[in-house]
Design an enzyme around this catalytic site. Structure first.
Site, PDB file in Angstrom:
ATOM      1  N   THR A 283      34.897  26.902  40.384  1.00  0.00           N
ATOM      2  CA  THR A 283      35.230  26.035  41.434  1.00  0.00           C
ATOM      3  C   THR A 283      35.837  27.734  42.147  1.00  0.00           C
ATOM      4  O   THR A 283      36.607  27.985  41.023  1.00  0.00           O
ATOM      5  CB  THR A 283      36.535  25.405  41.413  1.00  0.00           C
TER       6      THR A 283
ATOM      7  N   CYS B 241      46.833  42.786  47.465  1.00  0.00           N
ATOM      8  CA  CYS B 241      45.346  42.725  48.300  1.00  0.00           C
ATOM      9  C   CYS B 241      45.164  41.259  49.323  1.00  0.00           C
ATOM     10  O   CYS B 241      45.019  40.148  48.534  1.00  0.00           O
ATOM     11  CB  CYS B 241      44.247  43.050  47.534  1.00  0.00           C
TER      12      CYS B 241
ATOM     13  N   TYR C 235      44.700  38.320  35.590  1.00  0.00           N
ATOM     14  CA  TYR C 235      44.033  39.875  35.227  1.00  0.00           C
ATOM     15  C   TYR C 235      43.500  39.524  34.361  1.00  0.00           C
ATOM     16  O   TYR C 235      43.220  40.077  33.362  1.00  0.00           O
ATOM     17  CB  TYR C 235      45.587  40.466  34.696  1.00  0.00           C
TER      18      TYR C 235
ATOM     19  N   GLY D 185      38.602  33.098  46.452  1.00  0.00           N
ATOM     20  CA  GLY D 185      38.676  34.284  47.089  1.00  0.00           C
ATOM     21  C   GLY D 185      37.601  35.062  46.269  1.00  0.00           C
ATOM     22  O   GLY D 185      37.179  35.393  46.518  1.00  0.00           O
TER      23      GLY D 185
HETATM   24  C1  LIG Z   1      41.310  43.668  44.556  1.00  0.00           C
HETATM   25  C2  LIG Z   1      42.350  42.381  44.145  1.00  0.00           C
HETATM   26  C3  LIG Z   1      43.962  42.564  43.896  1.00  0.00           C
HETATM   27  C4  LIG Z   1      44.611  41.999  43.498  1.00  0.00           C
HETATM   28  N1  LIG Z   1      45.806  42.096  43.831  1.00  0.00           N
HETATM   29  C5  LIG Z   1      46.294  40.568  43.517  1.00  0.00           C
HETATM   30  C6  LIG Z   1      47.826  41.295  43.374  1.00  0.00           C
HETATM   31  O1  LIG Z   1      48.374  41.442  44.385  1.00  0.00           O
HETATM   32  N2  LIG Z   1      48.894  40.322  42.393  1.00  0.00           N
HETATM   33  C7  LIG Z   1      48.515  39.160  41.714  1.00  0.00           C
HETATM   34  O2  LIG Z   1      49.086  38.155  41.365  1.00  0.00           O
HETATM   35  N3  LIG Z   1      46.405  39.085  41.574  1.00  0.00           N
HETATM   36  C8  LIG Z   1      46.718  39.591  42.002  1.00  0.00           C
HETATM   37  N4  LIG Z   1      44.614  40.289  42.010  1.00  0.00           N
HETATM   38  C9  LIG Z   1      44.528  39.148  40.722  1.00  0.00           C
HETATM   39  C10 LIG Z   1      44.266  37.507  41.448  1.00  0.00           C
HETATM   40  O3  LIG Z   1      45.349  36.881  41.334  1.00  0.00           O
HETATM   41  C11 LIG Z   1      43.763  37.003  40.459  1.00  0.00           C
HETATM   42  O4  LIG Z   1      42.055  36.821  40.326  1.00  0.00           O
HETATM   43  C12 LIG Z   1      42.977  35.001  41.375  1.00  0.00           C
HETATM   44  O5  LIG Z   1      42.698  34.500  40.241  1.00  0.00           O
HETATM   45  C13 LIG Z   1      42.236  35.644  42.533  1.00  0.00           C
HETATM   46  O6  LIG Z   1      42.190  33.887  42.664  1.00  0.00           O
HETATM   47  P1  LIG Z   1      41.035  33.716  43.683  1.00  0.00           P
HETATM   48  O7  LIG Z   1      41.227  32.610  44.346  1.00  0.00           O
HETATM   49  O8  LIG Z   1      41.033  35.366  44.607  1.00  0.00           O
HETATM   50  O9  LIG Z   1      39.908  33.996  43.398  1.00  0.00           O
HETATM   51  P2  LIG Z   1      38.324  32.931  41.894  1.00  0.00           P
HETATM   52  O10 LIG Z   1      37.655  33.923  41.633  1.00  0.00           O
HETATM   53  O11 LIG Z   1      38.353  31.577  43.358  1.00  0.00           O
HETATM   54  O12 LIG Z   1      38.830  32.001  41.644  1.00  0.00           O
HETATM   55  C14 LIG Z   1      39.726  32.884  40.172  1.00  0.00           C
HETATM   56  C15 LIG Z   1      40.442  31.398  39.011  1.00  0.00           C
HETATM   57  O13 LIG Z   1      40.477  30.053  39.402  1.00  0.00           O
HETATM   58  C16 LIG Z   1      40.146  28.748  39.457  1.00  0.00           C
HETATM   59  N5  LIG Z   1      39.645  28.254  41.142  1.00  0.00           N
HETATM   60  C17 LIG Z   1      39.717  29.127  42.087  1.00  0.00           C
HETATM   61  N6  LIG Z   1      39.693  28.244  43.018  1.00  0.00           N
HETATM   62  C18 LIG Z   1      39.988  27.206  42.203  1.00  0.00           C
HETATM   63  C19 LIG Z   1      40.884  25.565  42.990  1.00  0.00           C
HETATM   64  N7  LIG Z   1      40.365  25.719  44.576  1.00  0.00           N
HETATM   65  N8  LIG Z   1      41.120  25.080  42.674  1.00  0.00           N
HETATM   66  C20 LIG Z   1      40.520  24.825  40.661  1.00  0.00           C
HETATM   67  N9  LIG Z   1      40.315  25.994  39.699  1.00  0.00           N
HETATM   68  C21 LIG Z   1      40.185  27.464  40.961  1.00  0.00           C
HETATM   69  C22 LIG Z   1      38.474  29.693  39.557  1.00  0.00           C
HETATM   70  O14 LIG Z   1      37.648  29.221  39.442  1.00  0.00           O
HETATM   71  C23 LIG Z   1      38.819  30.810  38.812  1.00  0.00           C
HETATM   72  O15 LIG Z   1      38.430  30.668  36.859  1.00  0.00           O
HETATM   73  C24 LIG Z   1      43.978  40.862  42.055  1.00  0.00           C
HETATM   74  C25 LIG Z   1      42.944  40.779  42.081  1.00  0.00           C
HETATM   75  C26 LIG Z   1      41.456  41.348  42.896  1.00  0.00           C
HETATM   76  C27 LIG Z   1      40.309  41.297  42.672  1.00  0.00           C
END
Ligand SMILES: Cc1cc2nc3c(=O)[nH]c(=O)nc-3n(C[C@H](O)[C@H](O)[C@H](O)COP(=O)(O)OP(=O)(O)OC[C@H]3O[C@@H](n4cnc5c(N)ncnc54)[C@H](O)[C@@H]3O)c2cc1C
Ligand SMILES: *[C@@H]1O[C@H](CO)[C@@H](O)[C@H](O)[C@H]1NC(C)=O
Ligand SMILES: *[C@@H]1O[C@H](CO)[C@@H](O)[C@H](O)[C@H]1NC(C)=O
Ligand SMILES: *[C@@H]1O[C@H](CO)[C@@H](O)[C@H](O)[C@H]1NC(C)=O
Ligand SMILES: *[C@@H]1O[C@H](CO)[C@@H](O)[C@H](O)[C@H]1NC(C)=O
Ligand SMILES: *[C@@H]1O[C@H](CO)[C@@H](O)[C@H](O)[C@H]1NC(C)=O
Ligand SMILES: *[C@@H]1O[C@H](CO)[C@@H](O)[C@H](O)[C@H]1NC(C)=O
Ligand SMILES: *[C@@H]1O[C@H](CO)[C@@H](O)[C@H](O)[C@H]1NC(C)=O
Ligand SMILES: *[C@@H]1O[C@H](CO)[C@@H](O)[C@H](O)[C@H]1NC(C)=O
Length: 539
Positions: free
Chosen positions: A107, A174, A474, A110
């Site tokens: 899943t 971000c 992270y 972002g």
């Molecule tokens: C540029 C950048 C800046 C960041 N800044 C911060 C920050 O300021 N503070 C902080 O705490 N973290 C930060 N992060 C880390 C971020 O919190 C994690 O990477 C977070 O898991 C991203 O969520 P996502 O939905 O974008 O990622 P995804 O890659 O979509 O998901 C991450 C994980 O969650 C699971 N998942 C996603 N959506 C769902 C759903 N709807 N149901 C069940 N599981 C799901 C995915 O399968 C995967 O295991 C940053 C990361 C990056 C790359």
């Protein structure tokens, strides 16, 4: 001769297995799509929501939310199908059909997962990409909001600001980060000390479980609702939406970003920062970021940047800094007063741009990267800090970053077991070790990854131990992994599990065993089910 015939047989086997794999994968794929047709409530909408590898937009849909170029290469394993649901029933269908046809689900909200787990798997898989489920409803009267999992935190901040300039939310920096992954793994930014984590402010949620059942907080029960607020959503189902409690923010906040090189007492300042930053009033958050830079003499030096949000006016901030961190020498000219939403733009590097930039889901300047995390409970001595700097002068550290985020404040007031995120009182600060690079290929990646592993080794004596704690968001597969094929024992999973969750790992395993006993929702760092393991001879 011997080695030649061996060579031939290996090639033959490889060829045959590639052949059977692709033909069975294609069968699975065909029948999977038929299954979706059967289960989609509205089969006219199916073509809007399904992308096979043959679809002309398959690659652009897949690449769009890949935030780490390490997982954007042609050799990165690709999903058989991407589903971009427009409604819950399509997720329910995908969950049911994936199980029926032995496809794993990843899943993606972002796509910021540091190890690409939301869109890469070593076994045949389907991506559910929630990009079309990103409705946000802000109820300013009650200071709450419903946010669909595919929304980004930038979109959320924007929608809050549309309704009110005195409401905010304590999530990340971000704007392109997705709320699906971010909230389910904790989530923090510059409001951490005043308000804690994003996950501390979740008051309801909608999830599709392994049976394809839609559950809200009441239907899922206390255990599952606890688990998805910090334990990672991916182990438990597909989260559709969160209901969150917004927090009050003053109409004027103050920001500053003060850089100090080693020649400007950088080491002493970082050393001092360690003992003051977590003890100050909780309305101030000062992050320290260390990176190398060119000194005025032309050689390399290290620059520590002290970047801060204060929830009040500059007139109140200056005496506060004078009292607790005078060494920094903060002046009125270093400070900027603005609204909270403008501070979001400021810390994201969009100062002065219009708020609409928060709606842009494309991260500027995507690179290759690897990160690791630590928690610190006692100040690192000055000598210890001095030993870090030479590592930042190495070739691989051109974009090497060490980011320190202060704890204390609200984080001290919440118990370790309130939600799965356990790093609370007693923590002075969190470290994110980061290295970015721009060269393609495995050889380059290996050099940079080796550098950050050495940096991490260097920190070992100075950071939390037994376990050496880490932050789920992270994500770092170096700290331990499940087996990709076959079952993973509790013991093996607890190697990484206790680093992210400490004692909460046990409760997460219990919840997992209850809600997904056969371990359908799995990845390299998903919570294991005791039942799946016992059934396969574990003890
Ligand atoms: C540029 C950048 C800046 C960041 N800044 C911060 C920050 O300021 N503070 C902080 O705490 N973290 C930060 N992060 C880390 C971020 O919190 C994690 O990477 C977070 O898991 C991203 O969520 P996502 O939905 O974008 O990622 P995804 O890659 O979509 O998901 C991450 C994980 O969650 C699971 N998942 C996603 N959506 C769902 C759903 N709807 N149901 C069940 N599981 C799901 C995915 O399968 C995967 O295991 C940053 C990361 C990056 C790359
Ligand atoms: C079915 O989906 C199509 C395309 O998305 C849409 O136009 C139509 O209104 C939907 N019908 C129903 C009954 O929901
Ligand atoms: C893709 O197209 C090729 C040729 O048109 C076809 O043989 C193959 O079955 C298709 N694969 C999928 C996954 O649809
Ligand atoms: C605020 O909450 C109350 C009680 O749940 C509800 O009746 C009311 O409609 C909410 N306000 C808005 C603007 O939705
Ligand atoms: C560095 O700190 C010392 C005292 O610890 C102080 O005397 C000196 O002025 C500082 N230097 C700079 C450049 O701030
Ligand atoms: C430092 O100097 C080098 C060589 O002149 C240059 O390539 C590099 O971009 C400079 N780095 C910074 C951060 O200014
Ligand atoms: C850079 O050069 C200056 C002046 O020669 C020296 O004082 C300083 O220690 C050097 N810095 C590093 C990091 O080598
Ligand atoms: C969104 O951001 C990206 C990266 O900065 C930029 O290239 C693109 O033009 C932006 N899109 C819009 C619509 O502003
Ligand atoms: C899923 O369905 C099975 C079979 O009907 C049932 O035994 C199980 O309790 C259900 N699981 C959940 C989490 O509701």
């Amino acid at each position: 001769m011997k080695s030649l015939s061996l060579y031939f047989s290996v090639v033959t086997i490889a060829f045959l297995s590639a052949f059977t794999l692709s033909s069975s994968a294609s069968d699975a794929h065909e029948s999977f799509i038929q299954c979706l047709h059967l289960h989609f409530h509205n089969s006219t909408s199916i073509s809007d929501a399904i992308y096979t590898q043959n679809s002309s937009s398959f690659s652009s849909i897949l690449q769009f939310s890949i935030q780490n170029l390490r997982f954007a290469s042609t050799t990165t394993p690709k999903p058989l199908i991407i589903v971009t649901p427009n409604e819950a029933s399509q997720i329910q269908a995908t969950v049911i059909c994936s199980q029926k046809h032995s496809l794993q689900i990843r899943t993606r909200s972002g796509g910021h997962d540091y190890e690409g787990l939301s869109y890469v798997s070593q076994v045949p898989f389907v991506v559910i990409d929630l990009i079309n489920l990103r409705k946000i409803e802000v109820d300013e009267e009650n200071s709450t909001a419903w946010v669909q999992a595919g929304a980004t935190i930038g979109e959320l901040y924007y929608r809050i600001a549309e309704k009110s300039r005195t409401l905010g939310f304590p999530a990340g920096v971000c704007p392109t980060v997705g709320v699906g992954g971010h909230f389910s793994g904790g989530g923090y930014g510059y409001l951490l000390r005043e308000h804690g984590l994003a996950a501390d402010h979740i008051i309801d949620a909608h999830i599709i479980d392994v049976n394809g059942t839609f559950l809200d907080k009441e239907a899922m029960g206390d255990d599952l609702f606890w688990a998805i607020r910090g334990g990672g959503g991916a182990s438990f189902g597909v989260i559709l939406a969160w209901k969150i409690r917004l927090v009050p923010v003053p109409s004027t906040v103050t920001v500053f970003n003060v850089p100090r090189t080693l020649e400007q007492n950088g080491t002493k300042l970082v050393h001092r920062w360690q003992s003051v930053a977590s003890k100050m009033d909780k309305d101030i958050f000062i992050r320290a970021t260390m990176q190398r830079t060119n000194s005025s003499q032309g050689n390399l030096t290290v620059q520590a940047s002290f970047s801060s949000l204060y929830l009040g006016t500059v007139d109140k901030l200056l005496p506060l800094m004078q009292e607790s961190f005078a060494e920094l020498g903060l002046t009125r000219e270093d400070c900027n007063e603005m609204s909270w939403i403008e501070s979001i733009l400021y810390f994201a590097g969009f100062q002065g741009q219009s708020l609409e930039v928060l709606l842009n889901r494309t991260q500027p300047g995507r690179l290759f990267f690897k990160a690791k995390s630590d928690y610190v409970t006692e100040p690192i001595p000055e000598l210890g800090l001095e030993g870090i700097w030479p590592m930042l002068y190495e070739d691989e550290a051109e974009i090497g970053i060490i980011e320190l985020s202060p704890y204390g404040g609200r984080m001290d007031e919440i118990s370790e077991s309130e939600i799965p995120y356990p790093h609370r009182s007693g923590t002075l600060y969190n470290i994110q070790h980061l290295v970015y690079w721009q060269e393609e290929g495995d050889e380059a990646a290996q050099r940079y990854i080796n550098w950050i592993r050495r940096l991490y080794d260097y920190f070992a004596p100075f950071v939390s131990k037994s376990p050496r704690a880490a932050y789920l968001n992270y994500r770092d597969l170096d700290i331990g992994m499940n087996n990709i094929n076959g079952y993973t024992s509790y013991k093996q999973a607890s190697i990484w599990g206790v680093k992210y969750f400490k004692n909460n790992f046990n409760r997460l395993v219990k919840v997992k065993t209850k809600v997904d006993p056969h371990n359908f929702f799995r990845n390299e760092q998903s919570i294991p089910s005791l039942l799946a393991w016992r059934k396969n001879g574990g003890n």
